[in-house]
Design an enzyme around this catalytic site. Structure first.
Site, mmCIF file in Angstrom:
data_model
loop_
_atom_site.group_PDB
_atom_site.id
_atom_site.type_symbol
_atom_site.label_atom_id
_atom_site.label_comp_id
_atom_site.label_asym_id
_atom_site.label_seq_id
_atom_site.Cartn_x
_atom_site.Cartn_y
_atom_site.Cartn_z
ATOM 1 N N GLU A 1 -30.323 -28.531 0.048
ATOM 2 C CA GLU A 1 -30.458 -27.660 -1.140
ATOM 3 C C GLU A 1 -31.494 -26.495 -0.751
ATOM 4 O O GLU A 1 -32.578 -27.198 0.049
ATOM 5 C CB GLU A 1 -31.179 -28.263 -2.474
ATOM 6 C CG GLU A 1 -30.356 -29.196 -3.280
ATOM 7 C CD GLU A 1 -30.976 -29.821 -4.414
ATOM 8 O OE1 GLU A 1 -32.036 -29.722 -4.850
ATOM 9 O OE2 GLU A 1 -30.380 -30.885 -4.959
ATOM 10 N N GLU B 1 -31.962 -37.440 -3.848
ATOM 11 C CA GLU B 1 -33.304 -37.739 -3.626
ATOM 12 C C GLU B 1 -33.835 -38.997 -4.385
ATOM 13 O O GLU B 1 -34.793 -38.895 -4.949
ATOM 14 C CB GLU B 1 -34.041 -36.419 -4.426
ATOM 15 C CG GLU B 1 -33.664 -35.167 -3.902
ATOM 16 C CD GLU B 1 -34.545 -33.706 -4.453
ATOM 17 O OE1 GLU B 1 -35.106 -34.014 -5.635
ATOM 18 O OE2 GLU B 1 -34.537 -32.857 -3.661
#
Ligand SMILES: *[C@@H]1O[C@H](CO)[C@@H](O)[C@H](O)[C@H]1NC(C)=O
Ligand SMILES: *[C@@H]1O[C@H](CO)[C@@H](O)[C@H](O)[C@H]1NC(C)=O
Ligand SMILES: *[C@@H]1O[C@H](CO)[C@@H](O)[C@H](O)[C@H]1NC(C)=O
Length: 490
Positions: A271, A126
């Site tokens: 995720e 991220e």
């Protein structure tokens, strides 16, 4: 996390495993994976975790770095591995081809030759998250390019693909309809650079999608929409009707890709999950509802309106991690399907009727011993508050908030919880149950209702240098704690 979740066994494990495996291969649906993070003070031994993954029918695992203990345990496990490069290494990977080659040599080729089934390298994690203030904007793409070149030079680019796990905040739809999507304006060109590269090199777009966070940050978010069992307020977008946020968010990404000419790029859900503690919406019931809903969704092989078919996903997360930063929120240490010691918090059916999730086997605990507030201690003592805030700052009090698993404790038990957390984190060292004489140890488990007073597990410090470092830093912590307490109470 309550006592009811302790019954994670019941039928012969081998049978269930066989059934789960059969189910996944027969149905031809996307395999299910798990994220295995290791930011824990007392991680389970890697071999135990690998057995737990396999025993529960996981076929893939996603890692945030390439720790030797973890990678070695995955040798010959048959599990497919996505190995990660932490954001902190992006700069060096971006600026030095030599560093990228060394990384691939040491952390990919080395383990591959040893029988570790590496399929993906995740470059960064991220990296464009707004909380990083753009720190990794310049380095992510060059690092990706260098790692890909290094894989080519090592002759591995056919079997191992690159990707960059992104948070779902890299794209948006101003109207809320998936078809109005595009990448966020401030990073639009950077995203296209990466997307084009992934497309040219057979890579995949990895995205992390979190309906829980939407619910957490927006009080007006319709809770039903976060789950998979129907919603009273669906989003209608042309011929598609969205009754859950996952599908809508996934298709928002598809539209953003499509709009820029990459509508067929493979997508991996890096995720997805739901935490069980640390917030009023984080508990085992909701986590089970979400994760089971997701499992059933992907087991159907239905896909989303914009991309029917198998979904490739990694649940977040496998095990709780008590050393994760709680900057995003107190729930951050409670994403595990399993507790720190490998006990399932709720059942998760992987597709076969009546299948039961399996707990970790052979876990070694420290003594059945807890640290509590002395019954004789006076709550009015002015020295008391400091001991509590100290324990909480060094250990973990994220289960003590409003509507959390231990939120109903009375004040005395609340203090005991904080003391015990510190005591266990320090391996039940007697020195860690002092607290200026307010504390004492007991052999009677203070756990009650949903509130579990843990007993720490043994750590095999031989398997990882990282742990030895953690050990010595926790000893140092203990010393500092003593100094701190002496100073403040002398
Ligand atoms: C391999 O990965 C580990 C863990 O992420 C990292 O600390 C190490 O620097 C890497 N090795 C090389 C040679 O880059
Ligand atoms: C990002 O900026 C904010 C506000 O300027 C600051 O508080 C925060 O520490 C910064 N974060 C990072 C990772 O640099
Ligand atoms: C329990 O402890 C936590 C952490 O110290 C604190 O925030 C909370 O207010 C306490 N609750 C009660 C009922 O004392």
């Amino acid at each position: 996390m309550g006592s009811c979740s302790w019954s994670g066994h019941g039928r012969p494990a081998a049978l269930v495993v066989a059934a789960v495996m059969l189910f996944w291969s027969a149905a031809g649906v996307g395999a299910i994976g798990a994220n295995w993070g290791t930011q824990a003070s007392h991680p389970l031994p890697p071999d135990t975790v690998v057995k737990m993954l396999k025993g529960n029918g996981f076929q893939k695992v996603k890692l945030f770095d390439a720790e030797d203990g973890t990678m070695s345990a995955l040798r010959k496990s048959g599990l497919e591995v996505m190995v990660g490069i932490p954001n902190e290494l992006l700069m060096i990977m971006a600026t030095s081809m030599k560093a990228a080659e060394k990384w691939v040599d040491k952390n990919v080729s080395n383990y591959l030759n040893d029988g570790c089934n590496i399929r993906y390298v995740a470059v960064g994690n991220e990296p464009f998250l707004s909380t990083y203030n753009g720190s990794f904007l310049q380095t992510t793409f060059p690092a990706l390019r260098n790692i890909q070149s290094a894989l080519v030079r090592a002759g591995l680019s056919n079997q191992i693909k690159v990707t960059v796990p992104q948070n779902a905040d890299v794209y948006e739809s101003t109207t809320g309809k998936p078809s109005d999507a595009d990448f966020r304006a401030d990073i639009h060109d950077r995203m296209l650079e990466i997307v084009k590269f992934l497309s040219d090199n057979g890579g995949a777009f990895t995205v992390n999608i979190y309906p829980f966070i939407s619910l957490y940050i927006d009080a007006n978010f319709p809770a039903e929409y976060a789950f998979f069992d129907g919603s009273s307020s669906p989003i209608v977008d042309g011929s598609a009707t969205y009754t859950n946020m996952f599908d809508a968010n996934h298709d928002t990404l598809i539209w953003a890709l499509k709009k820029n000419g990459y509508g067929n790029l493979p997508i991996i859900i890096g995720e997805i999950g739901w935490p069980t503690d640390g917030d009023m919406n984080a508990n085992a019931q909701l986590a089970q509802r979400f994760n089971q809903g997701f499992m059933t969704h992907i087991a159907s092989g239905r896909g989303t309106p914009m991309r029917p078919g198998p979904i490739d996903a990694y649940l977040f997360s496998l095990i709780d991690e008590d050393e994760k930063s709680i900057q995003p929120g107190n729930f951050e240490r409670h994403w595990g399907i399993f507790t720190y010691d490998g006990i399932p918090k709720y059942n998760l059916n992987f597709g076969t009727p009546n299948s039961q999730i399996q707990r970790a086997s052979g876990v070694k605990y420290l003594e059945k011993k807890w640290c509590v507030l002395k019954p004789s201690a006076s709550l009015d003592d002015p020295k008391l508050p400091d001991t509590i805030s100290y324990a909480c700052s060094m250990a973990d009090c994220t289960s003590l908030g409003y509507k959390t698993s231990c939120g109903m404790l009375d004040i005395r038990s609340n203090i005991s919880y904080a003391y015990n957390s510190f005591f266990q984190k320090n391996d039940q060292d007697d020195v860690a149950c002092g607290f200026s004489g307010f504390a004492t140890t007991t052999g009677q488990d203070p756990s009650t209702g949903t509130c579990r007073f843990g007993v720490m597990i043994e750590v095999d410090s031989a398997f990882s240098w990282k742990l030895q470092r953690a050990r010595s830093s926790s000893l140092l912590m203990l010393l500092l704690a003593l100094v701190h307490l002496c100073l403040s109470f002398s």
